[in-house]
Design a protein around this motif. Structure first.
Motif, PDB file in Angstrom:
ATOM      1  N   ILE A   3      83.742  42.733  10.656  1.00 52.48           N
ATOM      2  CA  ILE A   3      82.725  41.820  10.143  1.00 52.48           C
ATOM      3  C   ILE A   3      82.692  42.034   8.637  1.00 52.48           C
ATOM      4  O   ILE A   3      82.534  43.171   8.181  1.00 52.48           O
ATOM      5  N   LEU A   4      82.873  40.954   7.881  1.00 53.21           N
ATOM      6  CA  LEU A   4      82.979  41.079   6.424  1.00 53.21           C
ATOM      7  C   LEU A   4      81.763  40.471   5.729  1.00 53.21           C
ATOM      8  O   LEU A   4      81.063  39.635   6.299  1.00 53.21           O
ATOM      9  N   THR A   5      81.568  40.865   4.480  1.00 54.46           N
ATOM     10  CA  THR A   5      80.480  40.269   3.693  1.00 54.46           C
ATOM     11  C   THR A   5      80.932  38.900   3.181  1.00 54.46           C
ATOM     12  O   THR A   5      82.124  38.583   3.205  1.00 54.46           O
ATOM     13  N   SER A   6      79.982  38.106   2.645  1.00 56.95           N
ATOM     14  CA  SER A   6      80.370  36.780   2.145  1.00 56.95           C
ATOM     15  C   SER A   6      81.305  36.927   0.942  1.00 56.95           C
ATOM     16  O   SER A   6      82.226  36.129   0.770  1.00 56.95           O
ATOM     17  N   ALA A   7      81.113  37.973   0.125  1.00 59.11           N
ATOM     18  CA  ALA A   7      82.010  38.173  -1.019  1.00 59.11           C
ATOM     19  C   ALA A   7      83.427  38.489  -0.515  1.00 59.11           C
ATOM     20  O   ALA A   7      84.426  37.996  -1.065  1.00 59.11           O
ATOM     21  N   GLN A   8      83.513  39.288   0.544  1.00 53.21           N
ATOM     22  CA  GLN A   8      84.846  39.617   1.089  1.00 53.21           C
ATOM     23  C   GLN A   8      85.506  38.374   1.683  1.00 53.21           C
ATOM     24  O   GLN A   8      86.708  38.191   1.559  1.00 53.21           O
ATOM     25  N   ILE A   9      84.699  37.530   2.348  1.00 55.88           N
ATOM     26  CA  ILE A   9      85.260  36.307   2.938  1.00 55.88           C
ATOM     27  C   ILE A   9      85.820  35.422   1.826  1.00 55.88           C
ATOM     28  O   ILE A   9      86.895  34.833   1.963  1.00 55.88           O
ATOM     29  N   ARG A  10      85.088  35.368   0.716  1.00 56.18           N
ATOM     30  CA  ARG A  10      85.566  34.559  -0.415  1.00 56.18           C
ATOM     31  C   ARG A  10      86.919  35.092  -0.907  1.00 56.18           C
ATOM     32  O   ARG A  10      87.853  34.338  -1.135  1.00 56.18           O
TER      33      ARG A  10
END
Ligand code: NAX
Ligand code: K
Length: 493
Positions: A3-10
């Motif tokens: 599960i990743l953070t929104s910054a990581q997804i970006r």
């Protein structure tokens, strides 16, 4: 699954774009196609559709989805929230790609919200992972209008207005969808009960983001899906015998609560242990012998509560807690046990409450001891927290400080390891919110510990199998009729 953070997804989106390579517009097309694949299975093309778009890339997805659905003969209407003059490039390109005959309106006031028949399925692409502040003004107005409709609502990637990885304010405007179809990986927000209204049923669709890069990205958050759980199961060797699978000791039960001991013991036996000894007060002797002939019984000198434990030498794991009560004799027993035990240990129920009210015992917990509190027990143990994100952090601090493993029970039970990792469970259902299911979990994990599973793996796998058995039981009986014994009977490995 990570599960990743929104910054990581970006950064994952960007890595995929640069290294696959694929243009950002084509990646959006792939994401939109993945969504449409899910949507067509769910809603036939006689259902009219209204796509609500923002002007970022989530809105760009919405425009592409509108085009793809209309090509599949859905009757599609598009409403663009004209809250800013700035649109993302991919939004603008997808606007150009839309056929002009599509019913499309830009609205600048919530008063221009369309009148929709109740058959219309609303697709929410106002805001996605780029959310940086609560929705307000026009967007908030549209969100409130959509939430007031009786219509089915499907959010793309994440409900508009919901943060992926941090708490929202109490009054933030957020879409309340029936479904969320999210790209590639589950999001932290979906796993916390406080967000259930803003998630609905959630589904993950694969959009081919770089698996290699996902592997590299560090995260404390994991989701235990079927694949992850099955990898943990140790196959049984052809020449194994009951000695291979350990000898568990369960310290459980008191007068009026022998059922907890029985449930726990039966779950332990059904989870592969070689031998099980149950230690119980005198009043429990007949009960255990009759209900669990496979178990051996060790009897306490005390009639109603446990006050001692047998020589620990033969045992490969110890479980304590189900139904034990909090009598002074049992408190003394727990203290002595913590001083003596050299094998893996799991502590549950009243034994956890004993720890909460005798805090000096916390320092005696052997490393990697497993604690299985429900939220109330956890609060007694670790203190109050403002919301579930804070509670998770509190649990990570607690697990680190005492070097223990915490199974924070609830929907998507979180297994928190001493190194700060959090493994959310994917199985289980509300039918399991009934007395005795926690005792079953203790039995399962005790069994795995006795079989020499590493404590972290015993906790993650035990929680998964417990939920899976609950899901099987719910299929047979329905959630409302489900009782803890059904969970035991449906254990299957
Ligand atoms: N190429 C990519 O990066 C891909 C992106 N995808 C989609 O793109 C979404 C992310 O897109 P964006 O980063 O453009 O962001 P959003 O579409 O979530 O938001 C648009 C922009 O609005 C602004 N904003 C943030 N909060 C706001 C608020 N409360 N009120 C008004 N404006 C606000 C921000 O500047 C943000 O960039 C994902 O959720 C997903 O749906 C997918 O198409 C997959 C590929
Ligand atoms: K959305």
């Amino acid at each position: 699954m990570k599960i990743l953070t929104s910054a990581q997804i970006r950064s994952l989106d960007q890595f995929t774009i640069q290294n696959e390579p694929i243009s950002s517009l084509d990646l959006m097309e792939r994401a939109s196609n993945a969504f449409v694949g899910w949507f067509c299975n769910q809603f036939v093309n006689t259902r009219p559709v209204c796509v609500f778009c923002g002007k970022g890339n989530n809105g760009g997805d919405g425009l592409a989805i509108a085009r793809l659905l209309s090509q599949l003969s859905y009757d599609v209407q598009v409403v663009v929230a004209d809250y800013t003059p700035n649109a993302s490039d991919d939004f603008t390109q997808n606007l150009d790609r839309l056929k002009t005959h599509l019913n499309l309106a830009f609205i600048s006031s919530a008063d221009q919200f369309p009148t929709l028949s109740s058959q219309v399925v609303c697709i929410d692409t106002l805001l996605g992972s780029g959310l940086s502040r609560p929705a307000e003004g026009l967007l908030a107005g549209i969100i409130h209008k959509i939430n007031a409709l009786p219509n089915k609502v499907v959010s793309v990637d994440i409900a508009s207005g919901l943060y992926m990885d941090k708490a929202n304010g109490e009054n933030d405007p957020i879409i309340e969808p029936d479904h969320t179809v999210t790209f590639q990986l589950p999001k932290l927000a979906f796993l916390l009960p406080q967000n259930v209204r803003f998630t609905g049923e959630w589904h993950v669709v694969d959009i081919g983001l770089s698996g290699k890069y996902i592997q590299e990205l560090p995260t404390p958050y994991w989701f235990t899906d079927k694949k992850a759980a099955e990898k943990l199961i140790q196959p049984r060797g052809k020449f194994s015998h009951k000695g291979t699978f350990g000898h568990a000791l369960l310290l459980a039960g008191s007068f009026g609560k022998m059922g907890a001991a029985v449930l726990s013991g039966r779950a332990c036996l059904r989870s592969g242990v070689g031998l099980l000894t149950m230690h119980a007060p005198v009043c429990g002797y007949d009960i255990i012998q009759i209900s669990s002939p496979e178990a051996m019984v060790s009897i306490d000198k005390n009639d109603r509560h446990i006050s001692q434990f047998p020589d620990l030498e033969p045992y490969s794991a110890v479980g304590i807690g189900p139904g034990v009560g909090q009598e002074p004799v049992t408190i003394a027993l727990l203290e002595e046990l913590l001083d003596q035990v050299k094998v893996p240990l799991i502590i549950d129920a009243d034994a956890l409450n004993i720890l909460s009210s005798n805090r000096s015992l916390l320092d005696k917990l052997p490393p990697n001891t497993i604690l299985t509190p429900h939220p109330k027990e956890f609060q007694r143990l670790a203190g109050e927290s403002g919301d579930e994100y804070e509670r998770l952090e509190l649990a990570r601090d607690f697990a680190g400080k005492y070097q223990v493993i915490i199974c924070l029970k609830g929907a998507n039970t979180a297994v928190i390891l001493p190194n700060g990792e959090v493994h959310f469970n994917s199985t289980g259902n509300p039918g399991m919110a009934t007395g005795g299911t926690g005792d079953v979990l203790t039995g399962i994990i005790t069994s795995l510990l006795a079989q020499k599973y590493k404590p972290a793996e015993a906790a993650i796998l035990g929680v998964y199998q417990h939920g899976l058995a609950g899901d099987r039981a719910a299929e047979q009986k329905g959630q409302i009729a489900l009782i803890a014994s059904d969970v035991v009977e449906n254990l299957g490995w």
